[in-house]
Every structure is written in C-alpha cells, then in structure tokens.
Design an enzyme around this catalytic site. Structure first.
Site, PDB file in Angstrom:
ATOM      1  CB  SER A 186      56.500 -11.873  90.869  1.00 55.18           C
ATOM      2  OG  SER A 186      55.215 -11.505  90.448  1.00 55.18           O
ATOM      3  CD  GLU A 229      49.200 -16.679  99.159  1.00 57.53           C
ATOM      4  OE1 GLU A 229      50.294 -16.156  98.845  1.00 57.53           O
ATOM      5  OE2 GLU A 229      48.939 -17.061 100.302  1.00 57.53           O
ATOM      6  N   PRO A 230      47.365 -16.121  93.199  1.00 61.96           N
ATOM      7  CG  PRO A 230      45.725 -16.603  91.624  1.00 61.96           C
ATOM      8  CD  PRO A 230      46.201 -16.983  92.985  1.00 61.96           C
ATOM      9  CG  HIS A 265      55.269 -16.145  95.966  1.00 56.65           C
ATOM     10  ND1 HIS A 265      55.943 -15.983  94.774  1.00 56.65           N
ATOM     11  CD2 HIS A 265      54.132 -15.428  95.865  1.00 56.65           C
ATOM     12  CE1 HIS A 265      55.232 -15.195  93.991  1.00 56.65           C
ATOM     13  NE2 HIS A 265      54.125 -14.832  94.623  1.00 56.65           N
ATOM     14  CE  LYS A 274      51.197  -9.336  98.883  1.00 57.95           C
ATOM     15  NZ  LYS A 274      50.489 -10.634  98.779  1.00 57.95           N
TER      16      LYS A 274
HETATM   17  N1  PLP Z   1      51.410 -14.201  97.661  1.00 59.81           N
HETATM   18  C1  PLP Z   1      52.367 -13.528  98.331  1.00 59.81           C
HETATM   19  C2  PLP Z   1      52.647 -13.929  99.741  1.00 59.81           C
HETATM   20  C3  PLP Z   1      53.090 -12.498  97.718  1.00 59.81           C
HETATM   21  O1  PLP Z   1      54.027 -11.841  98.409  1.00 59.81           O
HETATM   22  C4  PLP Z   1      52.774 -12.160  96.374  1.00 59.81           C
HETATM   23  C5  PLP Z   1      53.506 -11.111  95.671  1.00 59.81           C
HETATM   24  O2  PLP Z   1      54.397 -10.479  96.174  1.00 59.81           O
HETATM   25  C6  PLP Z   1      51.734 -12.866  95.727  1.00 59.81           C
HETATM   26  C7  PLP Z   1      51.097 -13.886  96.381  1.00 59.81           C
HETATM   27  C8  PLP Z   1      51.327 -12.566  94.317  1.00 59.81           C
HETATM   28  O3  PLP Z   1      52.305 -12.947  93.442  1.00 59.81           O
HETATM   29  P1  PLP Z   1      52.111 -12.898  91.842  1.00 59.81           P
HETATM   30  O4  PLP Z   1      51.635 -11.536  91.501  1.00 59.81           O
HETATM   31  O5  PLP Z   1      53.464 -13.209  91.348  1.00 59.81           O
HETATM   32  O6  PLP Z   1      51.120 -13.953  91.481  1.00 59.81           O
END
Ligand code: PLP
Length: 433
Positions: free
Chosen positions: A210, A281-282, A207, A78
């Site tokens: 962010s 899940e970075p 999580h 995403k």
């Molecule tokens: N995992 C999940 C379920 C998320 O909703 C998000 C971001 O919204 C992420 C991972 C990625 O987070 P970040 O960009 O803070 O590493």
C-alpha cells in the site's frame, strides 16, 4: 450544454447511498465553513463526524481515467465501505474488489451486477465461496492448493486469478507479501493443480504494497506476471487474458509517476496480448482525500508549557491507521474551529499532545505538535482520513467507531449551479448529524 462536472454530479446524485441525502455544495475551500455550519446548527452536538466530498471522488475518477485509460478500477471495499462512497463509485462505473461475503452483499445491494466484482481474498471461508457461487460472482484469486480444492467443490464455474507475491515490495507503507502470493517455484504446481481440478486460471494478480513510492515495483510485478502467462502457455493451459495489478496507488503527485511506469511496463511486456483485460484494485487512491474527520476536544491538561488535549476519536477508532498502516495524521492550523467558530484566537503556539478518548496510553494521536491554545469544546479537524480509518475502528471502551456519521458535500465547481442542479433532481432532506 451540460458541463462534465454537472454530468458527474447528476450521476452521483442518483447513486444509491447518496440519493435523497442532503449534499452541500462547497465553494473552493469551503470545507471549514461546512463543518462550522454543521456544528453550529446544533450546539449540543459534540460527536465526531466525517465529511465526504463527492466532488473529490468525481475528480479522482476523471484523473484515473485520463492517466490509466486501459486499466479498469475495481475499488477495494475494505479501504472504506461508507455506503454513499460505494454508491458514488458504483455510479461512476467502478468495479469492486470484495474480500468477504458481507462486502459482496453490500456491493450487490447497490444494484451493481456480479460481473463488476472480483472476490479478491486468496483465502476464503467455504460459506463465502458458496455465496459467491449463488449470486454469480465468478472471478476470484487464489495462491494455494487448498483454495483450489474448496473452489472445485463449491464454485466450479469460477474463473481464477493466480495471486503472486510481488517481487519487490520495498517503498510501500504496508506490505502484504508475507501473507499472500505464490512464490515463483509454486506457480507451475498450482497451475497444474487447477487444471486437474478442471478450473480455469484466467490470469494473474499481485499487490505491490500500500502507498508505494517505488514505482519500479509495478514494472517488476508486471514482468513477473508476463512470465506466468508464458508458463501457462507452455503447460498447454487455456490462454490467460486478465491481469490484475492490485492497489498501492496514492492520489497525490506520485500518481502521475506511478501511472507512467504502469503504462510503460504494460507496453513493454503485454504489447502482444491484444485480448488482454487489465484491472486494478485501488483503495487508498479513491478514499483517502475524499474524507475529512471533525473531532471535538473533550478534555485538557496544562503541564507548564505543554498542552495536552483529549479528543473523541483516536487510535482505537478512526486513527487506527497510525498503528495498522504506519500512517501519520495531521490537524493543520486551518483545521481548528474555536468552539465551532473558525475565527483565529491568537497565533502563539504550544507544544501539544493529542490523546484519543480511551483509557489506554497507546491511544495517543499527536505528540510534539504545535497548536494554538485550545479549549474544551473546540474542534480539531483531520483531512485525508478516508483510507483504512473508520473501516477498521473498534468499539473499545464503548467508543463506537461505526456510529460516526458522514455528511455529504460536493466541491470543485460552481456551487450555485450544483445547488440548482440538485434541487431540480432531488428533494433534499436535512440529514441531522
Ligand atoms: N487489493 C488487495 C488484495 C488488498 O489486500 C488491498 C489492501 O490491502 C487493496 C487491493 C487496496 O490497496 P490500496 O489501498 O493500497 O490501493
């Protein structure tokens, strides 16, 4: 002997989305030169464009592996689904956090096997669950009884991670806990409901929000996860063996502190779990600094000493992160190209406002920013624009974010060697902007 950089380069050059594309070797600090050559190659080209530095992606993967060797990254698609970027992440061995059918499809189309995907949206449409079942994506997150019921019906082989609300989200740029994550008192009933549905809960996911600067949040969440592993044992459920520590990391100096806390908390709470798989899940960590955005100045107004400029990307496009992620963007001095020429036009600066192109006054990118006198057709360049930018931009007023092109570059090593390596392996095709 092939150096590590050249090995990474060979891997990345063969990645789907990268293979066959023109990749420019960058000497140190060569980004401005590259942008200059892109805009001067075709003087009529004035559209915004990104430069993706694959060398940054390589060194971030090295940094991750050095700092958190026991934590496998599942890049959060995403954050930035650029195909070349996804291809590079796949080539470097990352797994993927996919939130939708389309994201799973994009990852599998790169040739990534389904066991490298976690379907990490705790609330999924039935059609997305059916698709995951059909293609063999067999790991997902949940935080409600209704989700259990859908998974029982449409994908009973899927293993589950219970998503819990992180106990502490303070210090993060955008929190997720108001929408996702089981509360402590909901955990046992959910585990029991999964058992009744004959589904296996393999572990816990969370999580912390962010871009967090509160690394204690990881310790608190890892401690909370441990209590759920214990609760599952007490309930007589199969032994949990997966811990998903989510995202929240940034690539700057904070990463060292964050990774130290994660390692120490894993030692403290999970030392006696020898079969444990830890994943993360970075998103921002890998994407943010790898992308630079070049925008063209399309309008100007002078009001006394104030300078006002319009650029051709804005709040409804790449800079939506200002609204949706509480982000700030920056166009430093070094990132101005006068009519495409990096030469300096004089050091006097003016208090300046930079607007995006749409007719909404909300579409304001910078205010009170000191900039030298600029002219229509000059270029303003924004570094660190890879996280939650183009991914969430719209077509508002006919400005189509998805149409913004990406140029590929590779920095951080001997540019000539990279050029030779590249030419040996692939026939370059000049990608027109
Ligand atoms: N995992 C999940 C379920 C998320 O909703 C998000 C971001 O919204 C992420 C991972 C990625 O987070 P970040 O960009 O803070 O590493």
């Amino acid at each position: 002997m092939v150096s590590d950089t050249n090995k990474s380069l060979q891997i990345i050059m063969g990645a789907p989305g990268v293979k066959g594309k023109k990749v420019t070797a960058l000497p140190q600090d060569g980004l401005t030169d590259l942008i200059h050559s892109v805009v001067s190659e075709n003087q009529n080209f004035k559209e915004p464009f990104y430069v993706l530095d694959l060398g940054v992606v390589t060194s971030l993967m090295e940094k991750w592996t050095r700092s958190l060797p026991t934590v496998r990254p599942f890049y959060a698609v995403k954050c930035n689904p650029d195909p070349a970027f996804l291809g590079a992440m796949a080539a470097l061995g990352s797994g993927f956090d996919c939130a939708s059918l389309a994201e799973i499809e994009a990852i599998l189309s790169l040739g990534v096997s389904p066991d490298r995907v976690v379907s990490a949206n705790p609330c999924k449409a039935e059609s997305h669950i059916k698709y995951a079942a059909a293609v063999g994506v067999n790991l997902t997150t949940f935080d409600s009884k209704d989700e259990i019921e859908k998974i029982r019906k449409y994908h009973p082989k899927c293993e589950l991670l219970i998503r819990i609300k992180a106990p502490d989200e303070s210090g993060s740029k955008s929190t997720l806990g108001s929408k996702y994550g089981a509360l402590p008192e909901e955990v046992a009933p959910l585990l029991q409901a999964a058992r009744c549905a004959k589904l296996t809960v393999s572990g816990v996911s969370f999580h912390v929000g962010s871009a967090t600067t509160n690394f204690g949040a990881y310790r608190a969440a890892i401690a909370a996860a441990k209590t759920i592993f214990e609760a599952a044992s007490r309930l007589g459920l199969p032994k949990m063996h997966v811990l998903n520590i989510g995202g929240g990391f940034t690539a700057g100096p904070h990463f060292d502190d964050a990774s130290k806390v994660v390692k120490s908390a894993l030692r403290q709470y999970f030392i006696n779990e020898p079969g444990l798989t830890v994943i993360s899940e970075p998103g921002r960590f890998f994407a943010e600094s790898a992308f630079t955005l070049a925008t063209n100045i399309i309008g100007k107004r002078m009001r006394g000493e104030l300078r006002e400029y319009w650029i051709n990307d804005g709040i409804y496009g790449s800079m939506n992160c200002i609204l949706t992620n509480h982000a700030t963007v920056n166009a430093p001095f070094a990132c101005i190209l006068y009519g495409g020429n990096p030469a300096c036009r004089g050091m006097r600066t003016y208090c300046s406002t930079v607007f995006g192109p749409t007719c909404d006054a909300l579409d304001t990118v910078l205010t009170g920013h000191q900039l030298p006198e600029l002219q229509v057709s000059d270029w303003l360049v924004f570094p660190n624009m890879g996280a939650y930018t183009a991914a969430a931009g719209s077509n508002f007023n006919g400005f189509n974010t998805a149409a913004i092109t990406t140029h590929l570059a590779y920095s951080g090593a001997d540019a000539d060697a990279i050029g030779e390596e590249y030419l040996r392996h692939f026939k370059p095709r000049v990608a027109k902007p």
